[in-house]
Design a protein around this motif. Structure first.
Motif, PDB file in Angstrom:
ATOM      1  N   TRP A  16       0.845  -1.191   0.000  1.00  0.00           N
ATOM      2  CA  TRP A  16       0.000   0.000   0.000  1.00  0.00           C
ATOM      3  C   TRP A  16       0.875   1.233   0.000  1.00  0.00           C
ATOM      4  O   TRP A  16       1.941   1.249   0.590  1.00  0.00           O
ATOM      5  CB  TRP A  16      -0.895   0.027   1.230  1.00  0.00           C
ATOM      6  N   ARG A  17       0.408   2.268  -0.649  1.00  0.00           N
ATOM      7  CA  ARG A  17       1.068   3.569  -0.604  1.00  0.00           C
ATOM      8  C   ARG A  17       0.170   4.517   0.167  1.00  0.00           C
ATOM      9  O   ARG A  17      -1.044   4.529  -0.031  1.00  0.00           O
ATOM     10  CB  ARG A  17       1.294   4.115  -2.005  1.00  0.00           C
ATOM     11  N   CYS A  18       0.749   5.284   1.011  1.00  0.00           N
ATOM     12  CA  CYS A  18       0.007   6.210   1.840  1.00  0.00           C
ATOM     13  C   CYS A  18       0.524   7.612   1.557  1.00  0.00           C
ATOM     14  O   CYS A  18       1.709   7.872   1.717  1.00  0.00           O
ATOM     15  CB  CYS A  18       0.212   5.827   3.310  1.00  0.00           C
ATOM     16  N   PHE A  19      -0.337   8.500   1.110  1.00  0.00           N
ATOM     17  CA  PHE A  19       0.050   9.865   0.780  1.00  0.00           C
ATOM     18  C   PHE A  19      -0.387  10.793   1.907  1.00  0.00           C
ATOM     19  O   PHE A  19      -1.563  10.858   2.230  1.00  0.00           O
ATOM     20  CB  PHE A  19      -0.619  10.327  -0.514  1.00  0.00           C
ATOM     21  N   SER A  20       0.545  11.518   2.486  1.00  0.00           N
ATOM     22  CA  SER A  20       0.230  12.536   3.476  1.00  0.00           C
ATOM     23  C   SER A  20       0.355  13.887   2.803  1.00  0.00           C
ATOM     24  O   SER A  20       1.331  14.157   2.115  1.00  0.00           O
ATOM     25  CB  SER A  20       1.220  12.486   4.642  1.00  0.00           C
ATOM     26  N   THR A  39       2.025   5.542  -9.628  1.00  0.00           N
ATOM     27  CA  THR A  39       1.474   6.858  -9.363  1.00  0.00           C
ATOM     28  C   THR A  39       1.243   7.558 -10.694  1.00  0.00           C
ATOM     29  O   THR A  39       1.910   7.278 -11.684  1.00  0.00           O
ATOM     30  CB  THR A  39       2.422   7.688  -8.483  1.00  0.00           C
ATOM     31  N   ILE A  40       0.285   8.448 -10.706  1.00  0.00           N
ATOM     32  CA  ILE A  40      -0.057   9.161 -11.930  1.00  0.00           C
ATOM     33  C   ILE A  40       0.532  10.557 -11.830  1.00  0.00           C
ATOM     34  O   ILE A  40       0.298  11.257 -10.846  1.00  0.00           O
ATOM     35  CB  ILE A  40      -1.583   9.198 -12.111  1.00  0.00           C
ATOM     36  N   PRO A  41       1.299  10.970 -12.826  1.00  0.00           N
ATOM     37  CA  PRO A  41       1.904  12.304 -12.769  1.00  0.00           C
ATOM     38  C   PRO A  41       0.835  13.396 -12.808  1.00  0.00           C
ATOM     39  O   PRO A  41      -0.200  13.241 -13.441  1.00  0.00           O
ATOM     40  CB  PRO A  41       2.795  12.350 -14.013  1.00  0.00           C
ATOM     41  N   ASN A  65      -5.336   8.856  -6.155  1.00  0.00           N
ATOM     42  CA  ASN A  65      -5.920   7.526  -6.014  1.00  0.00           C
ATOM     43  C   ASN A  65      -6.132   6.945  -7.408  1.00  0.00           C
ATOM     44  O   ASN A  65      -7.217   7.054  -7.976  1.00  0.00           O
ATOM     45  CB  ASN A  65      -7.235   7.598  -5.234  1.00  0.00           C
ATOM     46  N   PRO A  66      -5.080   6.322  -7.976  1.00  0.00           N
ATOM     47  CA  PRO A  66      -5.153   5.858  -9.372  1.00  0.00           C
ATOM     48  C   PRO A  66      -6.295   4.885  -9.650  1.00  0.00           C
ATOM     49  O   PRO A  66      -6.934   4.975 -10.691  1.00  0.00           O
ATOM     50  CB  PRO A  66      -3.798   5.175  -9.591  1.00  0.00           C
ATOM     51  N   GLN A  67      -6.551   3.968  -8.732  1.00  0.00           N
ATOM     52  CA  GLN A  67      -7.606   2.973  -8.967  1.00  0.00           C
ATOM     53  C   GLN A  67      -8.967   3.663  -9.118  1.00  0.00           C
ATOM     54  O   GLN A  67      -9.743   3.330 -10.007  1.00  0.00           O
ATOM     55  CB  GLN A  67      -7.625   1.964  -7.822  1.00  0.00           C
ATOM     56  N   HIS A  68      -9.252   4.615  -8.296  1.00  0.00           N
ATOM     57  CA  HIS A  68     -10.501   5.371  -8.343  1.00  0.00           C
ATOM     58  C   HIS A  68     -10.580   6.182  -9.644  1.00  0.00           C
ATOM     59  O   HIS A  68     -11.588   6.137 -10.359  1.00  0.00           O
ATOM     60  CB  HIS A  68     -10.549   6.278  -7.110  1.00  0.00           C
ATOM     61  N   PHE A  69      -9.520   6.913  -9.943  1.00  0.00           N
ATOM     62  CA  PHE A  69      -9.477   7.722 -11.162  1.00  0.00           C
ATOM     63  C   PHE A  69      -9.669   6.871 -12.415  1.00  0.00           C
ATOM     64  O   PHE A  69     -10.467   7.202 -13.296  1.00  0.00           O
ATOM     65  CB  PHE A  69      -8.149   8.485 -11.232  1.00  0.00           C
ATOM     66  N   LEU A  70      -8.962   5.755 -12.501  1.00  0.00           N
ATOM     67  CA  LEU A  70      -9.014   4.937 -13.714  1.00  0.00           C
ATOM     68  C   LEU A  70     -10.366   4.258 -13.881  1.00  0.00           C
ATOM     69  O   LEU A  70     -10.841   4.085 -15.006  1.00  0.00           O
ATOM     70  CB  LEU A  70      -7.867   3.923 -13.712  1.00  0.00           C
ATOM     71  N   ALA A  71     -11.014   3.873 -12.784  1.00  0.00           N
ATOM     72  CA  ALA A  71     -12.360   3.300 -12.884  1.00  0.00           C
ATOM     73  C   ALA A  71     -13.337   4.336 -13.444  1.00  0.00           C
ATOM     74  O   ALA A  71     -14.144   4.033 -14.329  1.00  0.00           O
ATOM     75  CB  ALA A  71     -12.825   2.799 -11.520  1.00  0.00           C
ATOM     76  N   TYR A  72     -13.256   5.569 -12.947  1.00  0.00           N
ATOM     77  CA  TYR A  72     -14.109   6.623 -13.488  1.00  0.00           C
ATOM     78  C   TYR A  72     -13.743   6.948 -14.934  1.00  0.00           C
ATOM     79  O   TYR A  72     -14.620   7.208 -15.761  1.00  0.00           O
ATOM     80  CB  TYR A  72     -14.027   7.883 -12.618  1.00  0.00           C
ATOM     81  N   LEU A  73     -12.467   6.958 -15.263  1.00  0.00           N
ATOM     82  CA  LEU A  73     -12.046   7.202 -16.642  1.00  0.00           C
ATOM     83  C   LEU A  73     -12.642   6.161 -17.583  1.00  0.00           C
ATOM     84  O   LEU A  73     -13.183   6.510 -18.637  1.00  0.00           O
ATOM     85  CB  LEU A  73     -10.520   7.157 -16.750  1.00  0.00           C
ATOM     86  N   MET A  74     -12.553   4.892 -17.208  1.00  0.00           N
ATOM     87  CA  MET A  74     -13.056   3.828 -18.083  1.00  0.00           C
ATOM     88  C   MET A  74     -14.580   3.817 -18.166  1.00  0.00           C
ATOM     89  O   MET A  74     -15.136   3.243 -19.092  1.00  0.00           O
ATOM     90  CB  MET A  74     -12.524   2.473 -17.618  1.00  0.00           C
ATOM     91  N   THR A  75     -15.260   4.470 -17.233  1.00  0.00           N
ATOM     92  CA  THR A  75     -16.714   4.535 -17.270  1.00  0.00           C
ATOM     93  C   THR A  75     -17.222   5.818 -17.930  1.00  0.00           C
ATOM     94  O   THR A  75     -18.145   5.778 -18.738  1.00  0.00           O
ATOM     95  CB  THR A  75     -17.292   4.421 -15.844  1.00  0.00           C
ATOM     96  N   TYR A  76     -16.615   6.952 -17.605  1.00  0.00           N
ATOM     97  CA  TYR A  76     -17.137   8.241 -18.052  1.00  0.00           C
ATOM     98  C   TYR A  76     -16.229   9.007 -19.018  1.00  0.00           C
ATOM     99  O   TYR A  76     -16.631  10.045 -19.538  1.00  0.00           O
ATOM    100  CB  TYR A  76     -17.411   9.141 -16.840  1.00  0.00           C
TER     101      TYR A  76
END
Length: 141
Positions: A16-20, A39-41, A65-76
């Motif tokens: 897991w990666r944790c971003f503060s 990570t996404i630039p 949060n790449p997983q969240h972003f990419l799921a929305y990208l592939m849907t919308y």
């Protein structure tokens, strides 16, 4: 401008990666935990795509949060949105998002399309948001 600190840890057999976020002026949560994925630039092009496909939160929060972003990208996302992201990060992160999908984001059409496009086979059933809801006494379909 906010400063970000990246920490890594292992839990439940996953990395897991944790971003503060230090000194962030955004109102997003200070801590985001995301599964292991590249990570996404934060380029202007990707921030613009993030703003369009995940309209309800700041683009910088979305890209953390790449997983969240990419799921929305592939849907919308539009063809231009997807092309921009693929040019920047390649196909592998999208495949990772399909392998460990977030429930409640993909629609059936997008789910089937991306499995055929990226994996070359039929899609498994869509992930369910509340798989155990009926066992808790909630009515289900």
């Amino acid at each position: 401008m906010a400063t970000y600190r990246l920490s890594s840890f292992y839990a439940a057999g996953q990395h897991w990666r944790c971003f503060s976020v230090i000194g962030a002026e955004e109102t997003d949560p200070a801590m985001q935990i995301v599964p292991d994925s590249p990570t996404i630039p934060m380029t202007p092009e990707l921030l613009a795509v993030a703003k369009r496909v995940v309209w309800f939160q700041p683009p910088r929060t979305t890209l953390r949060n790449p997983q969240h972003f990419l799921a929305y990208l592939m849907t919308y996302g539009t063809l231009d949105d997807v092309t921009t992201v693929l040019t920047s990060i390649g196909e592998q992160p999208l495949i990772h998002a399909l392998d460990d999908p977030l429930p409640g984001i993909f629609d059936a059409r997008s789910w089937r399309f991306w499995h055929l496009k990226l994996k070359g086979h039929e899609a498994p059933p869509l992930p369910k948001r509340f798989a155990a809801a009926s066992s808790l006494g909630f009515p289900g379909k």
